[in-house]
Design a protein around this motif. Sequence first.
Motif, short mmCIF file in Angstrom:
data_model
loop_
_atom_site.label_atom_id
_atom_site.label_comp_id
_atom_site.label_asym_id
_atom_site.label_seq_id
_atom_site.Cartn_x
_atom_site.Cartn_y
_atom_site.Cartn_z
N GLN A 151 -7.98 30.06 9.43
CA GLN A 151 -8.65 29.14 8.52
C GLN A 151 -9.83 29.86 7.88
OE1 GLN A 151 -8.28 25.41 8.17
NE2 GLN A 151 -6.25 26.08 8.69
N ASN B 92 -13.60 23.60 6.34
CA ASN B 92 -12.57 24.58 6.67
C ASN B 92 -11.35 24.35 5.78
OD1 ASN B 92 -13.97 25.82 8.88
ND2 ASN B 92 -13.54 23.97 10.05
N TYR B 93 -10.73 25.45 5.37
CA TYR B 93 -9.57 25.38 4.48
C TYR B 93 -8.52 26.37 4.97
CZ TYR B 93 -13.14 23.27 1.55
OH TYR B 93 -14.14 22.47 1.08
N GLN C 145 -2.03 29.26 1.32
CA GLN C 145 -1.35 28.01 0.99
C GLN C 145 -0.18 28.30 0.05
OE1 GLN C 145 -4.03 24.67 0.06
NE2 GLN C 145 -5.72 26.00 0.67
N ASN D 278 -5.38 22.33 -0.77
CA ASN D 278 -6.58 22.03 0.02
C ASN D 278 -7.64 23.06 -0.34
OD1 ASN D 278 -8.49 21.31 1.87
ND2 ASN D 278 -7.19 21.54 3.66
N LEU D 279 -8.39 22.78 -1.40
CA LEU D 279 -9.43 23.67 -1.91
C LEU D 279 -10.73 22.89 -2.02
CD1 LEU D 279 -7.39 25.29 -4.83
CD2 LEU D 279 -7.93 26.33 -2.62
N PRO D 280 -11.85 23.59 -2.08
CA PRO D 280 -13.11 22.87 -2.32
C PRO D 280 -13.02 22.06 -3.60
CG PRO D 280 -13.56 25.12 -1.64
CD PRO D 280 -12.08 25.02 -1.86
#
Length: 135
Positions: free
Chosen positions: A84, A92-93, A97, A111-113
């Motif tokens: 991660q 956490n990402y 992906q 799943n990004l900021p």
Amino acid sequence: MEVFATTYGKKGADKGIDGIGQYLIPKSDKVVKVAFQVKGGKVQSKDIDALMGVVALDKYDMGVLLTRHKPTNPMLKKATKAEQFEAAYGFNYPKIQILTLAEFFSGKQLNLPKDNITFKSAATIGKGGKQSGLL
């Protein structure tokens, strides 16, 4: 999904990066660099290996494989087992992906900021797509 297209790295079948995205971590000044690779043909486990290698070698925080075809089970396992990315303030990402075009057009999100600052920071990208001043 806004990504700055680049000629950074090698293109085509030699596992180059096709785009760079920059995101801001909430409540901080941390800029996250994400490498994007696009595959139009059949994808294999070695494509994830190559992306992971570029992410590590070129010090990207995360990597995304955008693909026309459904990823294989070994590809999904490798992406899931990748470490991660631990950002500031407990965010956490997934480090790696995978997103298919079908998933993208059906509304699935990476799943990004939340704050994409790619084009707000585009002035930090030099001519020819070379990085100049990116974190």
